[in-house]
Design a protein around this motif. Structure first.
Motif, PDB file in Angstrom:
ATOM      1  N   GLU A  72       0.833  -1.213   0.000  1.00  0.00           N
ATOM      2  CA  GLU A  72       0.000   0.000   0.000  1.00  0.00           C
ATOM      3  C   GLU A  72       0.868   1.264   0.000  1.00  0.00           C
ATOM      4  O   GLU A  72       0.551   2.249  -0.657  1.00  0.00           O
ATOM      5  CB  GLU A  72      -0.919  -0.023   1.225  1.00  0.00           C
ATOM      6  CG  GLU A  72      -1.859   1.142   1.298  1.00  0.00           C
ATOM      7  CD  GLU A  72      -2.783   1.045   2.499  1.00  0.00           C
ATOM      8  OE1 GLU A  72      -3.840   1.693   2.451  1.00  0.00           O
ATOM      9  OE2 GLU A  72      -2.455   0.345   3.484  1.00  0.00           O
ATOM     10  N   LYS A  73       1.976   1.219   0.714  1.00  0.00           N
ATOM     11  CA  LYS A  73       2.885   2.364   0.757  1.00  0.00           C
ATOM     12  C   LYS A  73       3.596   2.542  -0.593  1.00  0.00           C
ATOM     13  O   LYS A  73       3.816   3.670  -1.034  1.00  0.00           O
ATOM     14  CB  LYS A  73       3.902   2.178   1.885  1.00  0.00           C
ATOM     15  CG  LYS A  73       4.680   3.411   2.205  1.00  0.00           C
ATOM     16  CD  LYS A  73       5.467   3.253   3.491  1.00  0.00           C
ATOM     17  CE  LYS A  73       6.239   4.517   3.790  1.00  0.00           C
ATOM     18  NZ  LYS A  73       7.046   4.379   4.995  1.00  0.00           N
ATOM     19  N   LEU A  74       3.933   1.424  -1.261  1.00  0.00           N
ATOM     20  CA  LEU A  74       4.504   1.518  -2.611  1.00  0.00           C
ATOM     21  C   LEU A  74       3.516   2.197  -3.550  1.00  0.00           C
ATOM     22  O   LEU A  74       3.903   3.054  -4.352  1.00  0.00           O
ATOM     23  CB  LEU A  74       4.861   0.131  -3.147  1.00  0.00           C
ATOM     24  CG  LEU A  74       6.070  -0.548  -2.541  1.00  0.00           C
ATOM     25  CD1 LEU A  74       6.193  -1.973  -3.048  1.00  0.00           C
ATOM     26  CD2 LEU A  74       7.338   0.227  -2.837  1.00  0.00           C
ATOM     27  N   LEU A  75       2.243   1.824  -3.457  1.00  0.00           N
ATOM     28  CA  LEU A  75       1.219   2.452  -4.293  1.00  0.00           C
ATOM     29  C   LEU A  75       1.133   3.950  -4.019  1.00  0.00           C
ATOM     30  O   LEU A  75       0.991   4.750  -4.946  1.00  0.00           O
ATOM     31  CB  LEU A  75      -0.142   1.796  -4.055  1.00  0.00           C
ATOM     32  CG  LEU A  75      -0.291   0.374  -4.576  1.00  0.00           C
ATOM     33  CD1 LEU A  75      -1.546  -0.270  -3.992  1.00  0.00           C
ATOM     34  CD2 LEU A  75      -0.317   0.340  -6.090  1.00  0.00           C
ATOM     35  N   SER A  76       1.222   4.325  -2.750  1.00  0.00           N
ATOM     36  CA  SER A  76       1.135   5.754  -2.413  1.00  0.00           C
ATOM     37  C   SER A  76       2.347   6.530  -2.936  1.00  0.00           C
ATOM     38  O   SER A  76       2.249   7.733  -3.153  1.00  0.00           O
ATOM     39  CB  SER A  76       0.953   5.953  -0.910  1.00  0.00           C
ATOM     40  OG  SER A  76       2.138   5.651  -0.214  1.00  0.00           O
ATOM     41  N   LEU A  77       3.457   5.854  -3.156  1.00  0.00           N
ATOM     42  CA  LEU A  77       4.627   6.487  -3.790  1.00  0.00           C
ATOM     43  C   LEU A  77       4.512   6.484  -5.308  1.00  0.00           C
ATOM     44  O   LEU A  77       5.037   7.377  -5.981  1.00  0.00           O
ATOM     45  CB  LEU A  77       5.917   5.768  -3.394  1.00  0.00           C
ATOM     46  CG  LEU A  77       6.456   6.024  -2.013  1.00  0.00           C
ATOM     47  CD1 LEU A  77       7.663   5.125  -1.741  1.00  0.00           C
ATOM     48  CD2 LEU A  77       6.865   7.483  -1.867  1.00  0.00           C
ATOM     49  N   TYR A  78       3.857   5.480  -5.856  1.00  0.00           N
ATOM     50  CA  TYR A  78       3.734   5.347  -7.311  1.00  0.00           C
ATOM     51  C   TYR A  78       2.913   6.470  -7.937  1.00  0.00           C
ATOM     52  O   TYR A  78       3.359   7.134  -8.879  1.00  0.00           O
ATOM     53  CB  TYR A  78       3.109   3.989  -7.662  1.00  0.00           C
ATOM     54  CG  TYR A  78       2.691   3.872  -9.112  1.00  0.00           C
ATOM     55  CD1 TYR A  78       3.639   3.787 -10.115  1.00  0.00           C
ATOM     56  CD2 TYR A  78       1.341   3.863  -9.474  1.00  0.00           C
ATOM     57  CE1 TYR A  78       3.271   3.685 -11.450  1.00  0.00           C
ATOM     58  CE2 TYR A  78       0.960   3.755 -10.800  1.00  0.00           C
ATOM     59  CZ  TYR A  78       1.929   3.667 -11.782  1.00  0.00           C
ATOM     60  OH  TYR A  78       1.547   3.583 -13.105  1.00  0.00           O
ATOM     61  N   TRP A  79       1.699   6.673  -7.442  1.00  0.00           N
ATOM     62  CA  TRP A  79       0.785   7.618  -8.092  1.00  0.00           C
ATOM     63  C   TRP A  79       1.381   9.008  -8.285  1.00  0.00           C
ATOM     64  O   TRP A  79       1.233   9.581  -9.375  1.00  0.00           O
ATOM     65  CB  TRP A  79      -0.543   7.688  -7.329  1.00  0.00           C
ATOM     66  CG  TRP A  79      -1.360   6.440  -7.466  1.00  0.00           C
ATOM     67  CD1 TRP A  79      -1.558   5.481  -6.504  1.00  0.00           C
ATOM     68  CD2 TRP A  79      -2.063   5.984  -8.622  1.00  0.00           C
ATOM     69  NE1 TRP A  79      -2.346   4.475  -6.997  1.00  0.00           N
ATOM     70  CE2 TRP A  79      -2.671   4.749  -8.295  1.00  0.00           C
ATOM     71  CE3 TRP A  79      -2.235   6.501  -9.903  1.00  0.00           C
ATOM     72  CZ2 TRP A  79      -3.445   4.034  -9.202  1.00  0.00           C
ATOM     73  CZ3 TRP A  79      -3.016   5.788 -10.806  1.00  0.00           C
ATOM     74  CH2 TRP A  79      -3.603   4.578 -10.456  1.00  0.00           C
ATOM     75  N   PRO A  80       2.062   9.593  -7.302  1.00  0.00           N
ATOM     76  CA  PRO A  80       2.593  10.945  -7.496  1.00  0.00           C
ATOM     77  C   PRO A  80       3.803  11.034  -8.432  1.00  0.00           C
ATOM     78  O   PRO A  80       4.359  12.113  -8.619  1.00  0.00           O
ATOM     79  CB  PRO A  80       2.994  11.389  -6.084  1.00  0.00           C
ATOM     80  CG  PRO A  80       2.280  10.479  -5.169  1.00  0.00           C
ATOM     81  CD  PRO A  80       2.135   9.193  -5.893  1.00  0.00           C
ATOM     82  N   GLN A  81       4.201   9.926  -9.036  1.00  0.00           N
ATOM     83  CA  GLN A  81       5.299   9.955 -10.005  1.00  0.00           C
ATOM     84  C   GLN A  81       4.803  10.080 -11.437  1.00  0.00           C
ATOM     85  O   GLN A  81       5.606  10.232 -12.364  1.00  0.00           O
ATOM     86  CB  GLN A  81       6.148   8.670  -9.902  1.00  0.00           C
ATOM     87  CG  GLN A  81       6.661   8.345  -8.528  1.00  0.00           C
ATOM     88  CD  GLN A  81       7.395   9.502  -7.893  1.00  0.00           C
ATOM     89  OE1 GLN A  81       8.205  10.169  -8.539  1.00  0.00           O
ATOM     90  NE2 GLN A  81       7.099   9.758  -6.632  1.00  0.00           N
ATOM     91  N   ILE A  82       3.484  10.005 -11.635  1.00  0.00           N
ATOM     92  CA  ILE A  82       2.920   9.878 -12.984  1.00  0.00           C
ATOM     93  C   ILE A  82       1.796  10.871 -13.236  1.00  0.00           C
ATOM     94  O   ILE A  82       1.256  11.474 -12.312  1.00  0.00           O
ATOM     95  CB  ILE A  82       2.394   8.448 -13.214  1.00  0.00           C
ATOM     96  CG1 ILE A  82       1.210   8.149 -12.286  1.00  0.00           C
ATOM     97  CG2 ILE A  82       3.512   7.410 -13.051  1.00  0.00           C
ATOM     98  CD1 ILE A  82       0.423   6.885 -12.629  1.00  0.00           C
ATOM     99  N   ASP A  83       1.435  10.972 -14.514  1.00  0.00           N
ATOM    100  CA  ASP A  83       0.186  11.613 -14.917  1.00  0.00           C
ATOM    101  C   ASP A  83      -0.768  10.468 -15.252  1.00  0.00           C
ATOM    102  O   ASP A  83      -0.685   9.880 -16.338  1.00  0.00           O
ATOM    103  CB  ASP A  83       0.389  12.502 -16.134  1.00  0.00           C
ATOM    104  CG  ASP A  83      -0.916  13.100 -16.652  1.00  0.00           C
ATOM    105  OD1 ASP A  83      -2.002  12.738 -16.143  1.00  0.00           O
ATOM    106  OD2 ASP A  83      -0.853  13.904 -17.598  1.00  0.00           O
ATOM    107  N   PRO A  84      -1.645  10.113 -14.337  1.00  0.00           N
ATOM    108  CA  PRO A  84      -2.507   8.945 -14.557  1.00  0.00           C
ATOM    109  C   PRO A  84      -3.618   9.169 -15.574  1.00  0.00           C
ATOM    110  O   PRO A  84      -4.395   8.255 -15.845  1.00  0.00           O
ATOM    111  CB  PRO A  84      -3.078   8.684 -13.161  1.00  0.00           C
ATOM    112  CG  PRO A  84      -3.110  10.021 -12.520  1.00  0.00           C
ATOM    113  CD  PRO A  84      -1.894  10.744 -13.042  1.00  0.00           C
TER     114      PRO A  84
END
Length: 177
Positions: A72-84
């Motif tokens: 879950e913490k990896l996901l919370s780091l993933y999203w702010p790296q991209i334009d989804p």
């Protein structure tokens, strides 16, 4: 019986050079590798993937200890790296190989990935729909050695590429609270 805590997480977020550093060197992260996933060509090379015709995404595969660093913490780091919301690539990198995706390795990861995507959708942060796909992980092909740890091996080129890409401006204007 000891619960298995070593897991893999795989994320596509555009150029894999920019996706390693945010996850690297954190407690519980064992390794972060650049590679390719999701295509129809066996043992693809960077040249194959760069054409956009192999069907692969550029990805980072993270080996982590989930008892120390939760998925879950990896996901919370993933999203702010991209334009989804961009289905044509990421920032200056255009083409299907640069689309965003979360590749899940088990049912629990799928459930958590779907929930995190729903939370991004409900946040109201973006006007356009979230197009990041959530797919079952397939064969991971390790990228060529010169792509591994690029931000460490070539820090000047990495910094210049990030500046040129528009990624940092997007992150600052859309993800910084």
């Amino acid at each position: 019986m000891t619960k298995k805590t070593i897991e893999k997480a795989t994320f596509a977020g555009g150029c894999f050079w920019c996706m390693v550093q945010p996850f690297d060197e954190l407690p519980g992260i064992i390794k972060v590798e650049s590679g390719y996933m999701g295509g129809h060509v066996e043992n693809p090379t960077y040249k194959d993937v760069k054409t956009g015709e192999s069907g692969h995404y550029e990805v980072v595969q993270i080996t982590f200890d989930s008892s120390v660093f939760a998925y879950e913490k990896l996901l919370s780091l993933y999203w702010p790296q991209i334009d989804p919301t961009d289905d044509g690539g990421q920032f200056q990198d255009r083409g299907p190989q640069y689309r965003t995706a979360i590749f899940y390795h088990n049912e629990q990861q799928r459930v958590e990935a779907e929930r995190s995507k729903e939370n991004v959708e409900k946040s109201g942060r973006f006007k356009n729909p979230i197009v990041t796909e959530i797919m079952e992980a397939s064969v991971f092909y390790l990228a060529e050695d010169y792509h591994q740890d690029f931000y460490k091996k070539s820090p000047k080129e990495y910094k210049l590429d990030r500046q040129k890409s528009g990624r940092d401006e997007f992150i600052d204007s859309n993800w910084r609270d």
